[in-house]
Design a protein around this motif. Structure first.
Motif, short mmCIF file in Angstrom:
data_model
loop_
_atom_site.label_atom_id
_atom_site.label_comp_id
_atom_site.label_asym_id
_atom_site.label_seq_id
_atom_site.Cartn_x
_atom_site.Cartn_y
_atom_site.Cartn_z
N ILE A 211 0.00 4.96 7.19
CA ILE A 211 -0.20 4.27 8.47
C ILE A 211 -0.45 5.29 9.57
CG2 ILE A 211 1.13 2.17 7.98
CD1 ILE A 211 3.55 3.47 9.27
N ALA A 212 -1.25 4.89 10.55
CA ALA A 212 -1.45 5.72 11.74
C ALA A 212 -0.27 5.51 12.70
CB ALA A 212 -2.76 5.36 12.43
N ILE A 213 0.05 6.54 13.48
CA ILE A 213 1.16 6.46 14.43
C ILE A 213 0.73 7.10 15.73
CG2 ILE A 213 3.57 7.04 14.89
CD1 ILE A 213 4.03 7.28 11.89
N THR A 262 -7.96 4.17 7.30
CA THR A 262 -6.51 4.21 7.11
C THR A 262 -6.11 3.46 5.84
OG1 THR A 262 -6.12 4.32 9.50
CG2 THR A 262 -4.29 3.57 8.14
N ARG A 263 -6.67 2.28 5.66
CA ARG A 263 -6.31 1.48 4.49
C ARG A 263 -6.80 2.12 3.19
NH1 ARG A 263 -7.86 -4.44 7.15
NH2 ARG A 263 -6.09 -4.51 8.59
N SER A 264 -8.05 2.59 3.18
CA SER A 264 -8.58 3.21 1.97
C SER A 264 -7.90 4.54 1.66
CB SER A 264 -10.10 3.40 2.09
OG SER A 264 -10.41 4.32 3.13
N GLY A 265 -7.39 5.20 2.70
CA GLY A 265 -6.73 6.49 2.51
C GLY A 265 -5.41 6.42 1.77
N ASN A 269 -5.73 9.32 -5.13
CA ASN A 269 -6.63 9.77 -6.19
C ASN A 269 -6.83 8.59 -7.14
OD1 ASN A 269 -4.42 9.81 -8.14
ND2 ASN A 269 -3.76 11.70 -7.11
N SER A 270 -7.45 8.82 -8.28
CA SER A 270 -7.75 7.71 -9.19
C SER A 270 -6.50 7.12 -9.83
CB SER A 270 -8.72 8.17 -10.28
OG SER A 270 -8.15 9.25 -11.02
N HIS A 271 -5.36 7.79 -9.70
CA HIS A 271 -4.13 7.32 -10.34
C HIS A 271 -3.03 6.92 -9.36
CE1 HIS A 271 -5.63 8.61 -14.25
NE2 HIS A 271 -5.91 9.79 -13.73
N ASN A 272 -3.16 7.31 -8.10
CA ASN A 272 -2.04 7.14 -7.17
C ASN A 272 -2.42 6.42 -5.89
OD1 ASN A 272 -1.35 10.16 -8.53
ND2 ASN A 272 0.30 8.66 -8.50
N HIS A 273 -1.54 5.50 -5.50
CA HIS A 273 -1.66 4.78 -4.23
C HIS A 273 -0.29 4.87 -3.55
CE1 HIS A 273 -1.80 1.34 -1.45
NE2 HIS A 273 -3.12 1.37 -1.56
N VAL A 274 -0.25 5.31 -2.31
CA VAL A 274 1.00 5.67 -1.67
C VAL A 274 1.97 4.50 -1.53
CG1 VAL A 274 0.25 5.30 0.73
CG2 VAL A 274 1.96 7.04 0.23
N LEU A 275 1.48 3.26 -1.50
CA LEU A 275 2.37 2.11 -1.43
C LEU A 275 2.53 1.41 -2.78
CD1 LEU A 275 1.39 0.56 2.03
CD2 LEU A 275 3.34 2.03 1.47
N PRO A 292 9.15 -11.33 3.51
CA PRO A 292 8.06 -11.29 2.52
C PRO A 292 7.19 -10.06 2.71
CG PRO A 292 7.54 -12.84 4.27
CD PRO A 292 8.96 -12.37 4.52
N THR A 293 6.62 -9.59 1.61
CA THR A 293 5.66 -8.51 1.67
C THR A 293 4.27 -9.10 1.90
OG1 THR A 293 6.99 -7.24 0.13
CG2 THR A 293 4.73 -6.51 0.47
N SER A 294 3.66 -8.78 3.03
CA SER A 294 2.37 -9.41 3.36
C SER A 294 1.22 -8.77 2.61
CB SER A 294 2.12 -9.37 4.86
OG SER A 294 2.06 -8.03 5.31
N ARG A 295 1.28 -7.48 2.44
CA ARG A 295 0.25 -6.78 1.66
C ARG A 295 0.74 -5.37 1.41
NH1 ARG A 295 -3.50 -6.44 6.76
NH2 ARG A 295 -3.70 -8.66 6.33
N SER A 296 0.23 -4.75 0.35
CA SER A 296 0.65 -3.39 0.01
C SER A 296 -0.54 -2.49 -0.23
CB SER A 296 1.54 -3.41 -1.23
OG SER A 296 0.86 -3.93 -2.33
#
Length: 296
Positions: A211-213, A262-265, A269-275, A292-296
């Protein structure tokens, strides 16, 4: 100071400005007037979202609760809120500003969020620092995330940034950007040759949550308490887009927030997504809130 080229904005980008200024305790109307002038400057330089410091209307170092109460305003219908609402409508911008909020007999260290169509929401500081506990109630609105034409935006205030839960709860509700009105003070054992601890925490939170801050700090010395400045805007990869600012002067930082980037970042890599790599089988993804989780 301008730190971006408006011609280089992507279709998904917008300019956020952080106003680093020096509110003066007790001078509420003058503080608001000076804030409005700086917001007008930032808007004229292309900013769509402008962030002001913590307690920008009242100042910070109160003598007692009676003084804090006298300088507070009701939200969203108080004089200060109405002034910022009118400004946001007139300039067609979004504004996040710290404000001392009076709610009946209760006081909160709050932030007002308003935009081109008027009032958007209120955030109340969850984690109170030092003497704030003498004046304010702990926040009771959780970590709301607001849908806007710019993206999904959350708010935190100063000491909230010391708690990773604040940013994780925002991220798990789909926040793209967290705006942080703040009044950072020197930390114990802070080396003179290193940036403030708050800047490191901000970069780490942005990186680990994707996320940007945008942090708007104050400067100056108020009733003996120094403030460190160093406002900054950080992208979702954790690296500064603007700042840290100076430690001792008023200025305006500008940075371009690209929501799509921000979202695509978050895909590292091809194996990892920070969320998506969170181990929800090991720990509660919403930290036990039941939200509830709205999106990840």
């Amino acid at each position: 100071m301008l730190q971006y080229d408006p011609a280089e904005q992507s279709p998904g980008g917008f300019v956020v400005a952080c106003v680093q200024m020096e509110p003066r305790v007790g001078a509420a109307r003058d503080n608001v007037a000076r804030a409005i002038a700086r917001i007008e400057t930032a808007a004229s330089n292309g900013a769509s979202l402008i962030v002001l410091p913590e307690l920008a209307n009242s100042g910070y170092v109160f003598a007692d609760r009676d003084e804090a109460f006298a300088l507070a305003d009701s939200l969203p219908d108080g004089e200060t809120a109405q002034a910022f609402d009118a400004l946001a409508r007139r300039l067609n911008i979004h504004i996040v500003t710290g404000i001392a909020e009076r709610a009946g007999e209760r006081l909160y260290n709050s932030a007002l969020f308003t935009g081109p169509n008027g009032h958007i929401g209120v955030y109340r500081k969850l984690h109170l620092w030092d003497n704030e506990k003498r004046f304010f109630e702990p926040g009771d609105l959780g970590v709301p995330v607001f849908d806007t034409p710019l993206g999904r935006i959350a708010v935190a205030i100063c000491y909230d940034a010391w708690f990773p839960e604040t940013f994780r709860l925002a991220a798990m509700q789909g926040a793209d950007l967290v705006c942080v009105p703040t009044n950072w003070v020197p930390m114990p054992a802070q080396p003179d040759d290193r940036p403030g601890m708050a800047t490191t925490l901000t970069m780490a939170a942005a990186h680990s949550n994707g996320i940007a801050i945008a942090c708007a700090d104050r400067v100056g010395i108020e009733r003996g308490q120094p403030f460190i400045g160093q406002s900054l805007i950080v992208g979702g990869d954790g690296w500064p887009l603007a700042g840290p600012a100076s430690t001792d002067r008023e200025e305006i930082l500008y940075g371009v927030i690209d929501i799509h980037r921000t979202r695509s970042g978050r895909t590292l890599n091809s194996h990892n997504h920070v969320l998506r790599d969170r181990r929800a089988d090991v720990y509660d993804p919403m930290l036990g809130t039941g939200w509830p989780t709205s999106r990840s």
